[in-house]
Design an enzyme around this catalytic site. Sequence first.
Site, PDB file in Angstrom:
ATOM      1  N   ASP A  26       6.341   7.292   7.340  1.00 60.51           N
ATOM      2  CA  ASP A  26       5.551   7.370   6.116  1.00 60.51           C
ATOM      3  C   ASP A  26       5.274   8.832   5.824  1.00 60.51           C
ATOM      4  OD1 ASP A  26       5.465   4.625   5.921  1.00 60.51           O
ATOM      5  OD2 ASP A  26       3.514   4.427   6.881  1.00 60.51           O
ATOM      6  N   ASP A  42       6.067  -5.407  -0.874  1.00 56.91           N
ATOM      7  CA  ASP A  42       4.779  -5.356  -0.183  1.00 56.91           C
ATOM      8  C   ASP A  42       3.984  -6.582  -0.606  1.00 56.91           C
ATOM      9  OD1 ASP A  42       5.505  -2.899   0.854  1.00 56.91           O
ATOM     10  OD2 ASP A  42       4.405  -1.757  -0.664  1.00 56.91           O
TER      11      ASP A  42
END
Length: 272
Positions: free
Chosen positions: A12, A135
């Site tokens: 990330d 997501d």
Amino acid sequence: MMREKRIIPCLDLLLDENGGRVVKGIEFEELVDAGDPVEFAKKYEAQGADEIVFLDITASVQGRETILDVIKRAAEAISIPFTIGGGISTLEIAQKNLDAGATKVSINTAGVKNPEFIAKAIEEFGADKIVIAIDCKRNPDISVEGVNVFEENGQKFWYEVVIMGGNEGTGMDTVEWAKQVEALGAYEILLTSKDRDGTRDGYDLPITRAVAEAVSIPVIASGGVGTLEHMVEGVTEGDAGAVLAASIFHFNKYTVGDVKEEFRKRGIPVKD
């Protein structure tokens, strides 16, 4: 015969004055600096990672393009495939990322807002260059029509697709969106449970399994790994084609080699 399962470290990324750092948080928040992304990528390639995913986690929210400098440096430093996601909102931006050296680009928010963009990207670059990231988050409001209802520990819920770094609900059912994504020509799905992200409680297996059973394309399980057993569960109980993790690798709890050794012990095929 079971296909070889891929082990994929995820990095990330957060833009800073140095051009990009690896961070890790809980449920997409409480971010902690973990280090330089390219150094991590080199380490994971040496450990035997099959692929690497870079996610620029604030690109969509900030309305900017991805961190191209990181992609260029990674392309020079590693030889294994890698995917870049975050802020891929136009064909031009996708092209920039691929030109910078990314093997694949991951489309999320822009694809939910405009499914035609997914079809156009696949037509332009080829399905093998496009990963569709989904997501999702559990929603207890089961009065919503047309959703797949799950039950766990006496609680009923459905999985809502969330976008903008997990900050915005869509009202879309995750299983149905996965089916639509496949119909648009997608090559693979990266499925992340926001509820589990960074918790180290294990993958959200009900939705992982439901999506994997609903589509014929590979599903990458993401969100919540804390142990080797969780990764085993991702492919055995979740039926995922690949397992992705971040924290357990970043903070040296396990190596990619540890995961592959455990998979071999369990009779789960992996690449050497």
